[in-house]
Design an enzyme around this catalytic site. Structure first.
Site: not given
Length: 341
Positions: A27, A29, A110, A243-244, A149, A80
């Site tokens: 996930p 943002m 986060c 992720g990225r 997470k 999430q």
């Protein structure tokens, strides 16, 4: 040409869990919205996809339909949530389950200031009892899995024993799957971007967690950029979350599918062609083209013509009248160097 299907990779770890987490996309943002997830599903038939974080307060007081919107094609997709009020999170989880999500994930990783001010995200690692209460409330509210997470530590709370205790509390609350970003988080002094890059990765700590809690499904996240790395991690844990890398070089998802599941590697142009009906449908519904094309910019990463493809989308997709012709022009530009050669 498509490469022939390979034999699926044999992984050495397994855990009892109702969540299939061998491969997932984190996930993120402002990134993993419904358009991004639709695109990623075309590249990866098996990956579990996650929404951007949605706060329980937003679901309690905001536009639930908009916040929970997704398509059946995205499945399996998880919601999430961010929050720290057990009752509010339970209500949000119930809404997510009713909307068709297959998993509810609680964000305890986060580190942004905005998230901290709302008392959720990584700061909650300091309050494992509260997190356990939140998880227990959500599990009581829904029949689908509730996962967490987290980070490997936060600020000066950076001892493996702390992570062990946190994990034990999660298991006691009913968690069967824990997704661990293999970096600690600094709540002060580092931006969210710096928190994804500066704290050193410590994969060994996540591997040790799996050894200490063999029946817990452990998914590792953080700094994983290639199919080779995915296969190596799966020797030690149950799943890998990209992720990225999955955003900036989305074709990595197809390469991982090829290695893990034996899926044939699709042509990138064919992926775009399969996406066009979705884009046309969204345009007809009033979605601006730029909201979709921003997720496509990395598809040809490292290939001839990639820069031209990105340039056309970046320069033209933001126009109010932009339509499918912009996609066609970007593909033509992408192939122009080959045609000229």
């Amino acid at each position: 040409m498509q490469e022939p299907a390979s034999e699926p990779v044999e992984t050495g770890k397994s855990a009892r869990s109702s969540v299939d987490s061998l491969l997932s996309v984190a996930p993120m943002m402002d990134w993993t919205d419904r358009h991004c997830r639709y695109f990623h599903r075309l590249l990866s038939p098996h990956a579990r996809l996650y929404t951007e974080m949605v706060t329980s307060a937003a679901l309690a007081h905001g536009d639930r339909t908009r916040l929970l919107r997704h398509s059946a094609f995205e499945q399996p997709v998880a919601l999430q949530l961010g929050g720290s009020d057990p009752a509010e999170l339970a209500a949000a989880a119930r809404l997510g389950a009713e909307a068709g999500y297959v998993e509810i994930n609680l964000n305890v990783g986060c580190p942004s200031d905005r998230v901290q001010s709302g008392r959720f995200g990584a700061c909650l690692m300091r309050e494992p009892t509260l997190v356990a209460d939140c998880v227990a409330a959500m599990r009581a509210a829904v029949a689908i899995p509730v996962t967490v997470k987290c980070r490997i530590g936060v600020d000066e709370q950076d001892d493996y024993h702390d992570l062990q205790q946190f994990t034990g509390r999660m298991i006691g609350a009913g968690v069967e799957t824990l997704i661990v970003h293999a970096r600690k988080a600094w709540l002060q002094g580092l931006s969210p971007k710096e928190n994804r890059e500066i704290p050193p990765l410590n994969y060994a700590r996540v591997y040790q967690l799996k050894k200490d809690f063999p029946h817990l499904c452990i998914v590792i996240n953080g700094g994983i950029t290639s199919e080779d790395a995915v296969v190596e991690h799966l020797r030690h844990v149950d799943g890998v979350m990209l992720g990225r890398a999955a955003y900036h070089d989305p074709y990595v998802l197809a390469r991982v599918e090829h290695r893990l599941y034996g899926e044939p590697l699709p042509e990138r142009d064919a992926i775009i062609e399969r996406l066009l009906p979705y884009i046309e449908s969204e345009l007809a519904a009033g979605t601006a083209l730029k909201h979709i094309t921003r997720h496509l910019l990395g598809l040809y990463q490292g290939l001839p013509g990639a820069r031209g493809f990105r340039r056309v989308l970046s320069e033209r997709a933001h126009r109010n009248d932009a339509g499918i012709e912009v996609i066609r022009a970007a593909l033509e530009q992408r192939h122009a160097p080959a045609a000229a050669a």
